[in-house]
Design a protein around this motif. Structure first.
Motif, PDB file in Angstrom:
ATOM      1  N   ASN A   1       0.819  -1.216   0.000  1.00  0.00           N
ATOM      2  CA  ASN A   1       0.000   0.000   0.000  1.00  0.00           C
ATOM      3  C   ASN A   1       0.850   1.261   0.000  1.00  0.00           C
ATOM      4  O   ASN A   1       0.477   2.269  -0.592  1.00  0.00           O
ATOM      5  N   LEU A   2       1.992   1.217   0.659  1.00  0.00           N
ATOM      6  CA  LEU A   2       2.862   2.385   0.731  1.00  0.00           C
ATOM      7  C   LEU A   2       3.826   2.455  -0.456  1.00  0.00           C
ATOM      8  O   LEU A   2       4.455   3.475  -0.682  1.00  0.00           O
ATOM      9  N   GLY A   3       3.939   1.374  -1.208  1.00  0.00           N
ATOM     10  CA  GLY A   3       4.813   1.372  -2.376  1.00  0.00           C
ATOM     11  C   GLY A   3       6.142   0.683  -2.161  1.00  0.00           C
ATOM     12  O   GLY A   3       7.021   0.747  -3.024  1.00  0.00           O
ATOM     13  N   ALA A   4       6.327   0.000  -1.037  1.00  0.00           N
ATOM     14  CA  ALA A   4       7.563  -0.737  -0.761  1.00  0.00           C
ATOM     15  C   ALA A   4       7.445  -2.129  -1.408  1.00  0.00           C
ATOM     16  O   ALA A   4       7.193  -3.137  -0.744  1.00  0.00           O
ATOM     17  N   ALA A   5       7.598  -2.158  -2.728  1.00  0.00           N
ATOM     18  CA  ALA A   5       7.296  -3.344  -3.526  1.00  0.00           C
ATOM     19  C   ALA A   5       8.156  -4.556  -3.187  1.00  0.00           C
ATOM     20  O   ALA A   5       7.630  -5.668  -3.040  1.00  0.00           O
ATOM     21  N   ALA A   6       9.453  -4.377  -3.075  1.00  0.00           N
ATOM     22  CA  ALA A   6      10.331  -5.524  -2.803  1.00  0.00           C
ATOM     23  C   ALA A   6      10.026  -6.147  -1.449  1.00  0.00           C
ATOM     24  O   ALA A   6       9.981  -7.377  -1.317  1.00  0.00           O
ATOM     25  N   LEU A   7       9.797  -5.331  -0.455  1.00  0.00           N
ATOM     26  CA  LEU A   7       9.439  -5.831   0.875  1.00  0.00           C
ATOM     27  C   LEU A   7       8.090  -6.546   0.815  1.00  0.00           C
ATOM     28  O   LEU A   7       7.923  -7.612   1.403  1.00  0.00           O
ATOM     29  N   GLY A   8       7.141  -5.979   0.098  1.00  0.00           N
ATOM     30  CA  GLY A   8       5.834  -6.609  -0.054  1.00  0.00           C
ATOM     31  C   GLY A   8       5.927  -7.958  -0.754  1.00  0.00           C
ATOM     32  O   GLY A   8       5.257  -8.918  -0.353  1.00  0.00           O
ATOM     33  N   ARG A   9       6.771  -8.039  -1.786  1.00  0.00           N
ATOM     34  CA  ARG A   9       6.944  -9.320  -2.496  1.00  0.00           C
ATOM     35  C   ARG A   9       7.556 -10.373  -1.583  1.00  0.00           C
ATOM     36  O   ARG A   9       7.136 -11.533  -1.585  1.00  0.00           O
ATOM     37  N   LEU A  10       8.552  -9.975  -0.803  1.00  0.00           N
ATOM     38  CA  LEU A  10       9.174 -10.933   0.110  1.00  0.00           C
ATOM     39  C   LEU A  10       8.176 -11.387   1.168  1.00  0.00           C
ATOM     40  O   LEU A  10       8.092 -12.583   1.475  1.00  0.00           O
ATOM     41  N   ALA A  11       7.409 -10.464   1.710  1.00  0.00           N
ATOM     42  CA  ALA A  11       6.400 -10.835   2.707  1.00  0.00           C
ATOM     43  C   ALA A  11       5.378 -11.790   2.102  1.00  0.00           C
ATOM     44  O   ALA A  11       4.947 -12.745   2.762  1.00  0.00           O
ATOM     45  N   LYS A  12       5.018 -11.573   0.846  1.00  0.00           N
ATOM     46  CA  LYS A  12       4.074 -12.470   0.167  1.00  0.00           C
ATOM     47  C   LYS A  12       4.660 -13.880   0.063  1.00  0.00           C
ATOM     48  O   LYS A  12       3.963 -14.870   0.303  1.00  0.00           O
ATOM     49  N   GLU A  13       5.936 -13.960  -0.300  1.00  0.00           N
ATOM     50  CA  GLU A  13       6.601 -15.267  -0.377  1.00  0.00           C
ATOM     51  C   GLU A  13       6.614 -15.957   0.983  1.00  0.00           C
ATOM     52  O   GLU A  13       6.379 -17.158   1.085  1.00  0.00           O
ATOM     53  N   LEU A  14       6.883 -15.193   2.030  1.00  0.00           N
ATOM     54  CA  LEU A  14       7.013 -15.761   3.368  1.00  0.00           C
ATOM     55  C   LEU A  14       5.668 -16.069   4.009  1.00  0.00           C
ATOM     56  O   LEU A  14       5.604 -16.834   4.971  1.00  0.00           O
ATOM     57  N   GLU A  15       4.606 -15.506   3.454  1.00  0.00           N
ATOM     58  CA  GLU A  15       3.268 -15.717   4.004  1.00  0.00           C
ATOM     59  C   GLU A  15       2.911 -17.210   4.028  1.00  0.00           C
ATOM     60  O   GLU A  15       2.278 -17.684   4.964  1.00  0.00           O
ATOM     61  N   GLN A  16       3.334 -17.948   3.022  1.00  0.00           N
ATOM     62  CA  GLN A  16       3.019 -19.372   2.937  1.00  0.00           C
ATOM     63  C   GLN A  16       4.239 -20.261   3.194  1.00  0.00           C
ATOM     64  O   GLN A  16       4.150 -21.475   3.083  1.00  0.00           O
ATOM     65  N   ALA A  17       5.363 -19.659   3.535  1.00  0.00           N
ATOM     66  CA  ALA A  17       6.604 -20.410   3.761  1.00  0.00           C
ATOM     67  C   ALA A  17       6.686 -20.898   5.199  1.00  0.00           C
ATOM     68  O   ALA A  17       5.991 -20.399   6.085  1.00  0.00           O
ATOM     69  N   GLY A  18       7.542 -21.837   5.420  1.00  0.00           N
ATOM     70  CA  GLY A  18       7.768 -22.342   6.760  1.00  0.00           C
ATOM     71  C   GLY A  18       8.642 -21.411   7.590  1.00  0.00           C
ATOM     72  O   GLY A  18       9.243 -20.464   7.074  1.00  0.00           O
ATOM     73  N   SER A  19       8.707 -21.713   8.866  1.00  0.00           N
ATOM     74  CA  SER A  19       9.493 -20.890   9.792  1.00  0.00           C
ATOM     75  C   SER A  19      10.956 -20.808   9.392  1.00  0.00           C
ATOM     76  O   SER A  19      11.585 -19.749   9.524  1.00  0.00           O
ATOM     77  N   ALA A  20      11.508 -21.902   8.888  1.00  0.00           N
ATOM     78  CA  ALA A  20      12.923 -21.901   8.493  1.00  0.00           C
ATOM     79  C   ALA A  20      13.177 -20.881   7.385  1.00  0.00           C
ATOM     80  O   ALA A  20      14.214 -20.203   7.386  1.00  0.00           O
ATOM     81  N   ALA A  21      12.230 -20.755   6.459  1.00  0.00           N
ATOM     82  CA  ALA A  21      12.385 -19.776   5.377  1.00  0.00           C
ATOM     83  C   ALA A  21      12.361 -18.355   5.917  1.00  0.00           C
ATOM     84  O   ALA A  21      13.126 -17.496   5.472  1.00  0.00           O
ATOM     85  N   VAL A  22      11.481 -18.101   6.882  1.00  0.00           N
ATOM     86  CA  VAL A  22      11.420 -16.774   7.496  1.00  0.00           C
ATOM     87  C   VAL A  22      12.753 -16.454   8.171  1.00  0.00           C
ATOM     88  O   VAL A  22      13.315 -15.373   7.984  1.00  0.00           O
ATOM     89  N   LEU A  23      13.253 -17.406   8.935  1.00  0.00           N
ATOM     90  CA  LEU A  23      14.518 -17.179   9.646  1.00  0.00           C
ATOM     91  C   LEU A  23      15.682 -17.000   8.680  1.00  0.00           C
ATOM     92  O   LEU A  23      16.586 -16.200   8.936  1.00  0.00           O
TER      93      LEU A  23
ATOM     94  N   LEU B   1      13.380  -3.441   4.622  1.00  0.00           N
ATOM     95  CA  LEU B   1      12.628  -2.439   5.373  1.00  0.00           C
ATOM     96  C   LEU B   1      13.421  -1.139   5.453  1.00  0.00           C
ATOM     97  O   LEU B   1      12.913  -0.060   5.133  1.00  0.00           O
ATOM     98  N   ASP B   2      14.675  -1.235   5.844  1.00  0.00           N
ATOM     99  CA  ASP B   2      15.500  -0.031   5.992  1.00  0.00           C
ATOM    100  C   ASP B   2      15.716   0.685   4.663  1.00  0.00           C
ATOM    101  O   ASP B   2      15.603   1.918   4.583  1.00  0.00           O
ATOM    102  N   ARG B   3      16.033  -0.069   3.610  1.00  0.00           N
ATOM    103  CA  ARG B   3      16.271   0.556   2.300  1.00  0.00           C
ATOM    104  C   ARG B   3      14.988   1.137   1.720  1.00  0.00           C
ATOM    105  O   ARG B   3      15.006   2.193   1.096  1.00  0.00           O
ATOM    106  N   SER B   4      13.870   0.454   1.939  1.00  0.00           N
ATOM    107  CA  SER B   4      12.585   0.975   1.460  1.00  0.00           C
ATOM    108  C   SER B   4      12.252   2.286   2.147  1.00  0.00           C
ATOM    109  O   SER B   4      11.835   3.253   1.492  1.00  0.00           O
ATOM    110  N   LEU B   5      12.421   2.319   3.456  1.00  0.00           N
ATOM    111  CA  LEU B   5      12.141   3.545   4.198  1.00  0.00           C
ATOM    112  C   LEU B   5      13.035   4.694   3.735  1.00  0.00           C
ATOM    113  O   LEU B   5      12.562   5.817   3.562  1.00  0.00           O
ATOM    114  N   ALA B   6      14.307   4.414   3.514  1.00  0.00           N
ATOM    115  CA  ALA B   6      15.224   5.459   3.050  1.00  0.00           C
ATOM    116  C   ALA B   6      14.791   5.979   1.675  1.00  0.00           C
ATOM    117  O   ALA B   6      14.781   7.197   1.434  1.00  0.00           O
TER     118      ALA B   6
END
Length: 122
Positions: free
Chosen positions: A75-97, A107-112
């Motif tokens: 919604n804010l336009g942080a596309a790469a972060l949104g894509r990664l979150a989408k991938e992790l939404e259905q991934a296992g805990s190991a993938a998140v870690l 997150l930091d680069r998007s905010l900058a």
């Protein structure tokens, strides 16, 4: 004097932001509203990533937290972060870690990059 990097150029952050979404927001929001949105994303985005990592460490479901991060980022336009979150939404805990450092980095680069953008003035 350092030059401000254009977030739309073809450098290493290509695809970091959704140019159309950010442009739309910059047309619609005042400078004060844009700043408030970024401040909120700074606080809530970090808390959401922290929660998702903690959930993954504990072996708890993280899909709702990833879904929240995806929606907020896109919604804010942080596309790469949104894509990664989408991938992790259905991934296992190991993938998140495995993506922990990347989540914080995006997150930091998007905010900058978002903070470098300014609303259009009337």
């Amino acid at each position: 004097m350092t030059a401000t990097r254009d977030p739309w150029d073809d450098g290493p952050d290509t695809g970091l932001l959704d140019e159309e979404q950010v442009s739309l927001l910059l047309e619609l929001l005042t400078a004060e509203d844009w700043s408030a949105s970024l401040d909120g994303f700074t606080d809530n985005g970090r808390r959401t990533v922290d929660s998702m990592i903690a959930q993954a460490h504990a072996g708890e479901p993280h899909n709702r937290t990833a879904h929240t991060l995806k929606g907020t980022a896109l919604n804010l336009g942080a596309a790469a972060l949104g894509r990664l979150a989408k991938e992790l939404e259905q991934a296992g805990s190991a993938a998140v870690l495995a993506q922990e450092d990347r989540l914080y980095d995006l997150l930091d680069r998007s905010l900058a990059a978002l903070r470098a953008c300014r609303p259009q003035t009337a």
